[in-house]
Scaffold this motif. Structure first.
Motif, PDB file in Angstrom:
ATOM      1  N   GLN A  90       1.523  -6.897   4.781  1.00  0.00           N
ATOM      2  CA  GLN A  90       2.347  -5.778   4.336  1.00  0.00           C
ATOM      3  C   GLN A  90       3.732  -5.848   4.956  1.00  0.00           C
ATOM      4  OE1 GLN A  90       0.905  -1.502   3.466  1.00  0.00           O
ATOM      5  NE2 GLN A  90       1.556  -1.454   5.582  1.00  0.00           N
ATOM      6  N   ASN A  91       3.816  -6.185   6.238  1.00  0.00           N
ATOM      7  CA  ASN A  91       5.115  -6.254   6.897  1.00  0.00           C
ATOM      8  C   ASN A  91       5.988  -7.374   6.325  1.00  0.00           C
ATOM      9  OD1 ASN A  91       4.610  -4.056   8.457  1.00  0.00           O
ATOM     10  ND2 ASN A  91       4.308  -5.171  10.380  1.00  0.00           N
ATOM     11  N   CYS A 106       5.739   1.920   5.836  1.00  0.00           N
ATOM     12  CA  CYS A 106       4.477   1.380   5.309  1.00  0.00           C
ATOM     13  C   CYS A 106       3.834   2.373   4.342  1.00  0.00           C
ATOM     14  CB  CYS A 106       3.504   1.070   6.453  1.00  0.00           C
ATOM     15  SG  CYS A 106       3.929  -0.383   7.425  1.00  0.00           S
ATOM     16  N   PRO A 151      -0.838  -3.917   9.525  1.00  0.00           N
ATOM     17  CA  PRO A 151       0.187  -4.402   8.599  1.00  0.00           C
ATOM     18  C   PRO A 151       0.724  -5.787   8.910  1.00  0.00           C
ATOM     19  CG  PRO A 151       1.098  -2.731  10.064  1.00  0.00           C
ATOM     20  CD  PRO A 151      -0.396  -2.739  10.288  1.00  0.00           C
TER      21      PRO A 151
END
Length: 286
Positions: A90-91, A106, A151
């Motif tokens: 995700q990051n 996020c 993440p």
């Protein structure tokens, strides 16, 4: 913003800074804030864009879906493929969008992605007295394998998004070139992002049609950009005040843009194009 504009002007405008947006996404806009309803429509001349939300998630709004759409359109033009890789964490994807990797962004990314990818777009247009209609889901499939609680963890398989054929064709047939650095710099204001992208397109259109300029009435601009303002004289005054503020911010990054407010409306004159090259993409001429 003055410092950011100075840094961008002093930097190299290379192929990595060039981004794209679909023509209809520049001519019409998404909601700036949560409208609290499952249906939204904006018009610009002969083109109208309506968005129908999945009731479970609601309509996309604000900065994040604009960054998402800019990234999606740019990747689709560059790769010439409707299947896009979002990254293994995700990051990693947040960094691609120019967003922070903290918990707040996020959550914003996750929430607005669900809203955007589950919505249906409908574009209506009029050419020589005839009406046309296109209904387009943005994505046929989305596989988001990230763990929102971890993440930074890299997954074995990359998360991916497969654009619908109609949406992919729409955004790659006539992309509008923009500077992604500018879009990110203006990302505290969805209205400023919209005005910048629209100015780039409007000036290009004047150059293509060999016209010296165009006067756009304030009422027409409010119809296009002012969904958050009431249909009253007071609403128009409030919209005009906010529009002029955000226009100044956009012009910090595009100082060559001849966009001059007058009593009747905004005069936009043929100016130097903002992007020098387009990564071999075909430009819109509608």
């Amino acid at each position: 913003m003055i410092g950011l504009a100075s840094d961008i002007a002093a930097g190299e405008n290379d192929a990595e800074s060039i981004g794209f947006l679909g023509q209809a996404l520049v001519q019409t806009t998404l909601p700036h804030s949560d409208p609290g309803v499952p249906y939204f429509e904006r018009s610009s001349g002969a083109v109208s864009l309506s968005i129908i939300a999945n009731p479970k998630f609601g309509l996309p709004f604000g900065t994040v879906p604009r960054l998402l759409l800019a990234w999606i359109c740019t990747e689709a033009v560059r790769t010439k493929s409707p299947t896009l890789g979002l990254g293994r964490s995700q990051n990693e994807f947040l960094r691609k969008l120019g967003m922070r990797t903290d918990g707040r962004d996020c959550l914003r990314l996750r929430t607005q992605s669900l809203k955007l990818f589950s919505s249906m777009l409908s574009i209506t247009y009029q050419i020589e007295g005839r009406y046309g209609l296109k209904n387009m889901p943005i994505a046929d499939e989305a596989f988001v394998l990230w763990d929102p609680h971890r993440p930074d963890d890299r997954m074995l398989w990359e998360s991916s998004l497969r654009l619908s054929n109609t949406f992919f064709k729409n955004i790659t047939d006539s992309p509008v070139p923009i500077d992604m650095r500018v879009l990110r710099a203006l990302s505290k204001s969805p209205l400023a992002m919209d005005i910048y992208s629209w100015l780039v397109y409007r000036i290009f259109l004047l150059r293509v049609k060999n016209r010296p300029g165009v006067m756009i009435p304030w009422a027409a601009l409010k119809l296009q950009f002012g969904a958050d303002y009431g249909d009253s004289p007071r609403g128009l005054i409030d919209f005009k005040k906010r529009f002029l503020l955000r226009l100044k911010e956009a012009q910090l990054f595009y100082p060559e843009a001849n966009a001059t407010p007058q009593d009747a409306g905004l005069f936009v004159g043929a100016s130097r194009l903002h992007t020098r090259h387009t990564g071999s993409a075909k430009l819109s001429r509608l």
